[in-house]
Motif scaffolding. Structure first.
Motif, mmCIF file in Angstrom:
data_model
loop_
_atom_site.group_PDB
_atom_site.id
_atom_site.type_symbol
_atom_site.label_atom_id
_atom_site.label_comp_id
_atom_site.label_asym_id
_atom_site.label_seq_id
_atom_site.Cartn_x
_atom_site.Cartn_y
_atom_site.Cartn_z
ATOM 1 N N ALA A 85 -33.775 33.455 -43.366
ATOM 2 C CA ALA A 85 -33.978 32.519 -42.261
ATOM 3 C C ALA A 85 -33.874 31.081 -42.738
ATOM 4 C CB ALA A 85 -35.337 32.768 -41.614
ATOM 5 N N LEU A 86 -34.417 30.799 -43.915
ATOM 6 C CA LEU A 86 -34.315 29.444 -44.470
ATOM 7 C C LEU A 86 -32.859 29.085 -44.745
ATOM 8 C CD1 LEU A 86 -37.366 29.509 -46.901
ATOM 9 C CD2 LEU A 86 -37.138 28.056 -44.872
ATOM 10 N N ASP A 87 -32.095 30.052 -45.257
ATOM 11 C CA ASP A 87 -30.658 29.809 -45.486
ATOM 12 C C ASP A 87 -29.953 29.474 -44.173
ATOM 13 O OD1 ASP A 87 -30.707 30.189 -48.229
ATOM 14 O OD2 ASP A 87 -30.221 32.323 -48.114
ATOM 15 N N GLN A 88 -30.317 30.191 -43.112
ATOM 16 C CA GLN A 88 -29.701 29.963 -41.808
ATOM 17 C C GLN A 88 -30.004 28.551 -41.300
ATOM 18 O OE1 GLN A 88 -30.638 32.994 -38.911
ATOM 19 N NE2 GLN A 88 -30.112 31.688 -37.171
ATOM 20 N N LEU A 89 -31.249 28.139 -41.404
ATOM 21 C CA LEU A 89 -31.639 26.816 -40.927
ATOM 22 C C LEU A 89 -31.052 25.717 -41.815
ATOM 23 C CD1 LEU A 89 -35.357 27.596 -40.066
ATOM 24 C CD2 LEU A 89 -33.494 27.246 -38.442
ATOM 25 N N TRP A 90 -30.974 25.990 -43.125
ATOM 26 C CA TRP A 90 -30.381 25.019 -44.051
ATOM 27 C C TRP A 90 -28.892 24.829 -43.736
ATOM 28 C CZ3 TRP A 90 -32.218 21.720 -47.715
ATOM 29 C CH2 TRP A 90 -31.288 21.158 -48.599
ATOM 30 N N ALA A 91 -28.203 25.932 -43.474
ATOM 31 C CA ALA A 91 -26.767 25.867 -43.168
ATOM 32 C C ALA A 91 -26.500 25.081 -41.889
ATOM 33 C CB ALA A 91 -26.185 27.270 -43.061
ATOM 34 N N GLN A 92 -27.482 25.033 -41.001
ATOM 35 C CA GLN A 92 -27.347 24.263 -39.768
ATOM 36 C C GLN A 92 -27.719 22.794 -39.961
ATOM 37 O OE1 GLN A 92 -29.034 26.217 -36.145
ATOM 38 N NE2 GLN A 92 -29.419 27.944 -37.488
ATOM 39 N N GLY A 93 -28.120 22.437 -41.173
ATOM 40 C CA GLY A 93 -28.494 21.057 -41.446
ATOM 41 C C GLY A 93 -29.831 20.658 -40.860
ATOM 42 N N LEU A 94 -30.725 21.635 -40.676
ATOM 43 C CA LEU A 94 -31.993 21.359 -40.009
ATOM 44 C C LEU A 94 -33.177 21.232 -40.968
ATOM 45 C CD1 LEU A 94 -31.650 23.776 -36.952
ATOM 46 C CD2 LEU A 94 -30.926 21.386 -37.167
ATOM 47 N N LEU A 95 -32.949 21.426 -42.258
ATOM 48 C CA LEU A 95 -34.016 21.331 -43.250
ATOM 49 C C LEU A 95 -33.724 20.216 -44.248
ATOM 50 C CD1 LEU A 95 -34.545 25.112 -44.169
ATOM 51 C CD2 LEU A 95 -35.698 23.798 -42.394
ATOM 52 N N TYR A 96 -34.776 19.701 -44.853
ATOM 53 C CA TYR A 96 -34.595 18.750 -45.955
ATOM 54 C C TYR A 96 -35.739 18.934 -46.958
ATOM 55 C CZ TYR A 96 -38.035 15.853 -43.397
ATOM 56 O OH TYR A 96 -39.147 15.380 -42.747
ATOM 57 N N PRO A 97 -35.457 18.684 -48.249
ATOM 58 C CA PRO A 97 -36.505 18.832 -49.259
ATOM 59 C C PRO A 97 -37.521 17.704 -49.163
ATOM 60 C CG PRO A 97 -34.483 18.039 -50.269
ATOM 61 C CD PRO A 97 -34.153 18.353 -48.849
ATOM 62 N N CYS A 98 -38.775 18.041 -49.425
ATOM 63 C CA CYS A 98 -39.852 17.055 -49.367
ATOM 64 C C CYS A 98 -40.638 17.094 -50.674
ATOM 65 C CB CYS A 98 -40.773 17.339 -48.184
ATOM 66 S SG CYS A 98 -42.145 16.175 -48.023
ATOM 67 N N HIS A 99 -40.856 15.923 -51.254
ATOM 68 C CA HIS A 99 -41.572 15.820 -52.530
ATOM 69 C C HIS A 99 -42.965 15.223 -52.354
ATOM 70 C CE1 HIS A 99 -37.737 16.707 -54.537
ATOM 71 N NE2 HIS A 99 -37.197 15.850 -53.675
ATOM 72 N N CYS A 100 -43.374 14.977 -51.119
ATOM 73 C CA CYS A 100 -44.651 14.312 -50.864
ATOM 74 C C CYS A 100 -45.823 15.272 -51.010
ATOM 75 C CB CYS A 100 -44.666 13.723 -49.457
ATOM 76 S SG CYS A 100 -43.377 12.499 -49.142
ATOM 77 N N ASN A 101 -46.907 14.789 -51.589
ATOM 78 C CA ASN A 101 -48.138 15.570 -51.597
ATOM 79 C C ASN A 101 -49.072 15.009 -50.523
ATOM 80 O OD1 ASN A 101 -49.386 13.230 -52.676
ATOM 81 N ND2 ASN A 101 -48.973 13.906 -54.776
ATOM 82 N N ARG A 102 -50.242 15.616 -50.378
ATOM 83 C CA ARG A 102 -51.158 15.197 -49.325
ATOM 84 C C ARG A 102 -51.550 13.726 -49.462
ATOM 85 N NH1 ARG A 102 -53.391 19.399 -46.381
ATOM 86 N NH2 ARG A 102 -53.039 21.491 -47.213
ATOM 87 N N LYS A 103 -51.740 13.294 -50.697
ATOM 88 C CA LYS A 103 -52.128 11.901 -50.925
ATOM 89 C C LYS A 103 -51.019 10.953 -50.485
ATOM 90 C CE LYS A 103 -53.827 8.826 -54.576
ATOM 91 N NZ LYS A 103 -54.170 8.722 -56.036
ATOM 92 N N ASP A 104 -49.768 11.307 -50.797
ATOM 93 C CA ASP A 104 -48.627 10.482 -50.381
ATOM 94 C C ASP A 104 -48.561 10.372 -48.860
ATOM 95 O OD1 ASP A 104 -47.821 10.253 -53.059
ATOM 96 O OD2 ASP A 104 -46.541 12.031 -52.924
ATOM 97 N N ILE A 105 -48.744 11.505 -48.189
ATOM 98 C CA ILE A 105 -48.642 11.534 -46.724
ATOM 99 C C ILE A 105 -49.757 10.702 -46.097
ATOM 100 C CG2 ILE A 105 -48.775 13.025 -44.692
ATOM 101 C CD1 ILE A 105 -47.528 15.242 -46.454
ATOM 102 N N THR A 106 -50.967 10.849 -46.623
ATOM 103 C CA THR A 106 -52.090 10.085 -46.087
ATOM 104 C C THR A 106 -51.872 8.593 -46.264
ATOM 105 O OG1 THR A 106 -53.616 11.910 -46.550
ATOM 106 C CG2 THR A 106 -54.571 9.730 -46.224
ATOM 107 N N ALA A 107 -51.380 8.208 -47.457
ATOM 108 C CA ALA A 107 -51.157 6.780 -47.738
ATOM 109 C C ALA A 107 -50.079 6.208 -46.824
ATOM 110 C CB ALA A 107 -50.774 6.601 -49.200
ATOM 111 N N ALA A 108 -48.966 6.939 -46.649
ATOM 112 C CA ALA A 108 -47.861 6.437 -45.824
ATOM 113 C C ALA A 108 -48.266 6.365 -44.357
ATOM 114 C CB ALA A 108 -46.645 7.341 -45.988
#
Length: 293
Positions: A85-108
């Motif tokens: 399923a992830l391959d299917q969604l990736w092939a449609q261009g609907l996913l992107y990699p995320c490197h943020c942790n909880r602290k990063d998200i809270t700060a932003a």
């Protein structure tokens, strides 16, 4: 079509009154519709899942008088399904990699110009940090990363739906504000109140949102019974069902069982564990009375 409900515990702690309430409602509904009640073990979190908890949960459910067909579905056996399923969604261009942790998200999300960070089903709504980094790239032409968290680009996902008027589901219980009947929502609501949810975690290879949608479809679940705390997440589940061409079941979100202080029960609340009531001499009928059944 056979009427099917399910109970899907995570084997990371004891079965408590809140779990028992949900399981018994699902079982009762299946019986009243002459359907099937299924058990599913949600053990994608292998760092916390334990066989001893699974055994205790099953023993408590049997003691309560619940029965289900074997074999029991386990998420840990279905990682290839989630990968596909992830391959299917990736092939449609609907996913992107995320490197943020909880602290990063809270700060932003808490930056002065952002104001009070909005909350969604998964906590603080993701501010789109990594999406903005990748939005000029065609990631679908690259290999899907295997060791990164992957987020669903909700805006692109909504654009991929040819008929957005289908953003709805049937609610037979009630939402936080008493909502029931046909619940409709818009792409704008998905973007502003849910945001880009994680569909694959670094340490799990999938997420609750993705696995529950795929598992319910695989088991032919026609009515999902679960706590009202998951009502808001149902919108992202409907979106995923549409993207993956899966059926949308009926939903019944029920009240949460709370302690005397009004706090919802959690697995760490051993004082409300079914095993403790059993040890004190309670009967299954006593448990049903405690939860209002």
């Amino acid at each position: 079509m056979t009427f099917r409900t399910r109970f899907a515990p995570s084997p990371t702690g004891p079965l408590h009154l809140g779990h028992a309430y949900s399981a018994m409602i699902a079982s009762d509904m299946a019986k009243s519709e002459v359907g099937q009640f299924l058990l599913r073990i949600e053990d994608i979190d292998q760092s916390r899942s334990r066989q001893q908890w699974e055994d205790r949960i099953c023993d408590d459910l049997n003691w309560l008088g619940l029965a289900w067909p074997e074999p029991v579905m386990r998420q840990s056996d279905r990682m290839n399904v989630y990968d596909t399923a992830l391959d299917q969604l990736w092939a449609q261009g609907l996913l992107y990699p995320c490197h943020c942790n909880r602290k990063d998200i809270t700060a932003a999300a808490s930056a002065p110009q952002e104001g009070v960070p909005p909350l969604g089903p998964d906590g603080i709504i993701y501010p789109g940090t990594c999406r903005k980094i990748h939005e000029s790239l065609d990631l679908s032409q690259q290999l899907r990363p295997q060791h990164n968290a992957l987020r669903l680009d909700v805006a692109k996902a909504c654009q991929a739906i040819s008929d957005p008027t289908r953003f709805n589901f049937s609610e037979l219980g009630a939402g936080p504000e008493g909502e029931s009947g046909t619940i409709t929502f818009t792409s704008d609501e998905l973007e502003t109140t849910i945001g880009d949810v994680v569909l694959s975690r670094r340490d799990m290879g999938t997420s609750y949102h993705l696995s529950v949608v795929l598992d319910d479809a695989a088991q032919g679940i026609t009515r999902v019974i679960r706590g009202r705390d998951l009502f808001e997440a149902t919108r992202i589940h409907v979106l995923l069902q549409m993207l993956l061409d899966l059926p949308t079941p009926e939903y019944h979100h029920h009240d949460l069982i709370r302690d005397k202080a009004g706090k919802r029960l959690a697995k760490r609340d051993d004082a409300r564990a079914i095993s403790k009531y059993r040890a004190e001499g309670a009967s299954p009928a006593d448990i049903r009375r405690m939860v209002g059944l």
